[in-house]
Design a protein around this motif. Sequence first.
Motif, PDB file in Angstrom:
ATOM      1  N   HIS A 280       0.547  -1.422  -0.174  1.00  0.00           N
ATOM      2  CA  HIS A 280      -0.035   0.151  -0.556  1.00  0.00           C
ATOM      3  C   HIS A 280       1.015   1.077   0.576  1.00  0.00           C
ATOM      4  O   HIS A 280       1.675   1.308   0.412  1.00  0.00           O
ATOM      5  CB  HIS A 280      -1.091   0.147   1.024  1.00  0.00           C
ATOM      6  N   GLU A 324      -5.383   1.864   1.975  1.00  0.00           N
ATOM      7  CA  GLU A 324      -5.325   0.312   3.428  1.00  0.00           C
ATOM      8  C   GLU A 324      -5.180   0.875   4.315  1.00  0.00           C
ATOM      9  O   GLU A 324      -6.003   0.372   5.269  1.00  0.00           O
ATOM     10  CB  GLU A 324      -3.576  -0.060   2.988  1.00  0.00           C
ATOM     11  N   SER A 331      -7.220  -2.288  -2.104  1.00  0.00           N
ATOM     12  CA  SER A 331      -7.549  -3.296  -2.963  1.00  0.00           C
ATOM     13  C   SER A 331      -8.934  -3.759  -2.895  1.00  0.00           C
ATOM     14  O   SER A 331      -8.974  -5.309  -3.635  1.00  0.00           O
ATOM     15  CB  SER A 331      -6.678  -4.395  -2.061  1.00  0.00           C
ATOM     16  N   ASP A 351       0.746 -10.864  -1.045  1.00  0.00           N
ATOM     17  CA  ASP A 351       1.058  -9.332  -0.095  1.00  0.00           C
ATOM     18  C   ASP A 351       2.380  -8.875   0.711  1.00  0.00           C
ATOM     19  O   ASP A 351       3.003  -9.412   1.099  1.00  0.00           O
ATOM     20  CB  ASP A 351       0.064  -9.065   1.046  1.00  0.00           C
ATOM     21  N   ASP A 353       4.153  -5.894   3.054  1.00  0.00           N
ATOM     22  CA  ASP A 353       3.580  -4.858   3.795  1.00  0.00           C
ATOM     23  C   ASP A 353       4.108  -4.799   5.114  1.00  0.00           C
ATOM     24  O   ASP A 353       4.274  -6.019   5.666  1.00  0.00           O
ATOM     25  CB  ASP A 353       1.868  -4.969   4.121  1.00  0.00           C
ATOM     26  N   SER A 403      -4.375  -7.763   5.939  1.00  0.00           N
ATOM     27  CA  SER A 403      -3.774  -6.547   5.380  1.00  0.00           C
ATOM     28  C   SER A 403      -4.388  -6.346   3.347  1.00  0.00           C
ATOM     29  O   SER A 403      -5.579  -7.585   3.799  1.00  0.00           O
ATOM     30  CB  SER A 403      -2.266  -6.782   4.905  1.00  0.00           C
ATOM     31  N   ASP A 404      -4.097  -6.574   2.464  1.00  0.00           N
ATOM     32  CA  ASP A 404      -4.967  -6.339   1.199  1.00  0.00           C
ATOM     33  C   ASP A 404      -4.690  -7.580   0.487  1.00  0.00           C
ATOM     34  O   ASP A 404      -5.356  -7.530  -0.493  1.00  0.00           O
ATOM     35  CB  ASP A 404      -4.259  -5.261   0.439  1.00  0.00           C
ATOM     36  N   TYR A 405      -4.591  -8.745   1.467  1.00  0.00           N
ATOM     37  CA  TYR A 405      -4.846 -10.196   0.961  1.00  0.00           C
ATOM     38  C   TYR A 405      -6.253 -10.109   0.896  1.00  0.00           C
ATOM     39  O   TYR A 405      -6.514 -11.140   0.137  1.00  0.00           O
ATOM     40  CB  TYR A 405      -4.208 -11.403   1.109  1.00  0.00           C
ATOM     41  N   GLY A 417       1.829 -14.133   2.016  1.00  0.00           N
ATOM     42  CA  GLY A 417       2.393 -12.811   1.721  1.00  0.00           C
ATOM     43  C   GLY A 417       3.350 -13.115   2.826  1.00  0.00           C
ATOM     44  O   GLY A 417       3.708 -14.336   4.039  1.00  0.00           O
TER      45      GLY A 417
END
Length: 510
Positions: A280, A324, A331, A351, A353, A403-405, A417
């Motif tokens: 992000h 994010e 995402s 991902d 991060d 997170s963005d996953y 990730g």
Amino acid sequence: MKLLPLAGYAGLAAAAAYDSQIPLHGEPGHAAPAGTSAKGKIVDSKELQDTIRPENLMERARKLYAIAKLSEDEHNHPTRVIGSAGHNGTLAYIHAVLAELGDYYTVSSQPFPAVSGGIYESRLVIGQEVPASATPMGLTPPTKGREPVFGKFSLVANNGCQASDFPHAVEGSIALIRRGECPFGDKSALAGKAGAIAAVIYNNEPGSMSGTLGTPQPDHVATFGLSKEEAEPYVAELEQGKHLDGIAYIDSVVNTITTNNVLAQTKGGDPENCVMLGGHSDSVGEGPGINDDGSGTISLLEVATQLAKFEVNNCVRFAWWSAEEEGLLGSDYYVAQLPAEENLKIRLFMDYDMMASPNFAYQIYNATNAVNPVGSEELRDLYVNWYEEQGLNYTFIPFDGRSDYDGFIRNGIPGGGIATGAEGVKTDEEVGLFGGKAGDWYDPCYHQLCDDLGNVNMTAWEVNTKLIAHSVATYAKSFDGFPTRTPSEVSMLSESRAYTPKYHGNRLVM
């Protein structure tokens, strides 16, 4: 999906470079000359890893910190929070670096509406006491008129997830609600519908509670979180029928702005089989975010730069997500806009991060095929095998929506990730595995002003950027042995994923 071409950002990049008086271009010699593509040599993991240099990562970090300082006039300190000059400059920098790689990538910008919020002042008084753990929920509205409101406390039955849990006495009072069963946003909305002037949600397990109400709803009321320990005496008094007065005050703002994801896809490689990875681009408002997630942003930029020296068999798609920190908004939006046939082209999502936490641990998301889209476990094992080949220790961490996953696995795309740790506390056992200091956070400056150039561990950052390069090279070269995807995965998620996780981003949602 609504995507804008790179050309639309040329003016922004030029303006940011001029205003900050810092170069926004990539370093000389990093990639093929502009206007050319890599020819002939298929990407090799070791060769791509060997291009990763810590001095290049640090040089990019210095540029990112200078960009964060563009926000000082508005925010009084460096930050890259969405909507700020620092975040706009970050997007411009990403575009400028990618532009120098010539025609290797197709670069686009994806605008979307993002909700952002800020807390200016807050105070909760219960009886004669000011509980130390009282914390406003993220995206909470202010109290009426942005002034203190006065009322008695009313205890809500059960977990406050049904309208029937809210007694008539809640009207005109401050609702005290137990955490559990449903999201905080639902509890706040039900309190508002019942006529409460504010709400306090207390933890159902030991410790304080930093949560968010999530997507704003018209019935949300000003809402605090409170620790289990501080709440229990008040709950007991109310259960005994005692009267308990209170004061609630929150001065906050919740706005909707337009921000942008940045996407870069190789022009080479099979477009029906894409390796996708992301980090992000934004920070929290409290600081410049050089580790969170400047480190991931930069690692992706460096790998994208070095990958341009090679050809790929499968397409590679890099993503820099916006918003994010507001709850994985970028995402989530991206995945929600994917038609089913485009969803299926993404073979996996990785991902990245927080790659450089000072008190780091080498952390792998414990993504298994039993409870996630098939292929997630194979990705997890790729990370395991690489750390073991390097003679490095590692640890597994929950795959819990932080997170963005999250949007990817919820839509049937295998994911996983690595990370190096945020506000979690390092154990004695982990000190034996990774060094560092027991009892401290993995990142002592997590979400703070001190997340600056001194807040990165270069050893961890270099190691993990090499692992990112390995993950890209492996799947860009071949998906042999990796599970294929089927249309049913897009529409039918595993039953074990069909629930709302406790986290959606860095804050609790329920």
